[in-house]
Design a protein around this motif. Sequence first.
Motif, PDB file in Angstrom:
ATOM      1  N   LEU A 132     -40.535  35.720 -50.775  1.00 23.29           N
ATOM      2  CA  LEU A 132     -40.327  37.065 -51.301  1.00 23.29           C
ATOM      3  C   LEU A 132     -41.618  37.658 -51.838  1.00 23.29           C
ATOM      4  N   GLY A 133     -42.516  36.803 -52.343  1.00 22.00           N
ATOM      5  CA  GLY A 133     -43.817  37.250 -52.840  1.00 22.00           C
ATOM      6  C   GLY A 133     -43.720  37.993 -54.162  1.00 22.00           C
ATOM      7  N   GLY A 134     -44.878  38.232 -54.763  1.00 22.50           N
ATOM      8  CA  GLY A 134     -44.948  38.971 -56.016  1.00 22.50           C
ATOM      9  C   GLY A 134     -44.308  38.219 -57.167  1.00 22.50           C
ATOM     10  N   GLU A 135     -43.963  38.969 -58.228  1.00 27.33           N
ATOM     11  CA  GLU A 135     -43.354  38.365 -59.403  1.00 27.33           C
ATOM     12  C   GLU A 135     -41.966  37.843 -59.070  1.00 27.33           C
ATOM     13  N   SER A 136     -41.655  36.667 -59.586  1.00 28.74           N
ATOM     14  CA  SER A 136     -40.366  36.043 -59.328  1.00 28.74           C
ATOM     15  C   SER A 136     -39.346  36.536 -60.350  1.00 28.74           C
ATOM     16  N   LEU A 137     -38.307  37.181 -59.869  1.00 31.13           N
ATOM     17  CA  LEU A 137     -37.222  37.664 -60.718  1.00 31.13           C
ATOM     18  C   LEU A 137     -35.918  37.041 -60.247  1.00 31.13           C
ATOM     19  N   THR A 138     -35.160  36.481 -61.182  1.00 33.67           N
ATOM     20  CA  THR A 138     -33.920  35.798 -60.829  1.00 33.67           C
ATOM     21  C   THR A 138     -32.983  36.720 -60.067  1.00 33.67           C
ATOM     22  N   LEU A 139     -32.849  37.969 -60.520  1.00 35.26           N
ATOM     23  CA  LEU A 139     -31.926  38.890 -59.860  1.00 35.26           C
ATOM     24  C   LEU A 139     -32.333  39.131 -58.411  1.00 35.26           C
ATOM     25  N   ARG A 140     -33.610  39.367 -58.172  1.00 36.40           N
ATOM     26  CA  ARG A 140     -34.062  39.619 -56.803  1.00 36.40           C
ATOM     27  C   ARG A 140     -33.793  38.414 -55.913  1.00 36.40           C
TER      28      ARG A 140
END
Length: 201
Positions: free
Chosen positions: A80-88
């Motif tokens: 997914l790349g970038g900042e890791s967000l649980t929701l995403r």
Amino acid sequence: MASSRRVAIFGGSFNPIHVSHVLAVTYALSVAPIDAVMVIPVYQHPFAKELAPYEDRLAMCRLAVGWLPSVEVSTVERELGGESLTLRTLEHLAATHPDWSMRLLVGADVLPDLPRWHRFERIAELAPPLVLGRAGLTPDPDDPPSTLTAPEPLLPAVSSTEARAALAAGALEAVRWMLPRAVLEHIVARGLYRGTDVKRT
């Protein structure tokens, strides 16, 4: 139509992964109504916390739990790349695996933080939390209240912060009981956490 696969999602920095993480995975598989656990190391921490290189943390996860039946170590957050967000991450998994019924596997130590997570109410809809108790926790009265409660302590009071502090001090004997043997061997071979500034992650 019933979902065909019940999957617990276990994400974290795993900086480094330790024996309490391993026990959480095996205990959940033993007693929870799930068929599999997906272990997902954070790619880029959303709060810019300094972590060991992703490839090392991924390798350590594979060494620690990749050999366990019904456990997958996933690179989805790197993809997914970038900042890791649980929701995403959960939304992506729900879209790519519509037949999955997901649970979010967490230790009781993260309960005070859950209300601060980005759109936690949506996270709970996609993957209702499956909370495991952990020894040695003392609630902070200043933490916001959580609608979730922790079960009786089960997991040992081991933390990545504590492990990194011992590694930075070169106290390998002190850390041997905290880390899977193969993980400690990887850390020593790669020279990770030597003299690092120990921050809570």
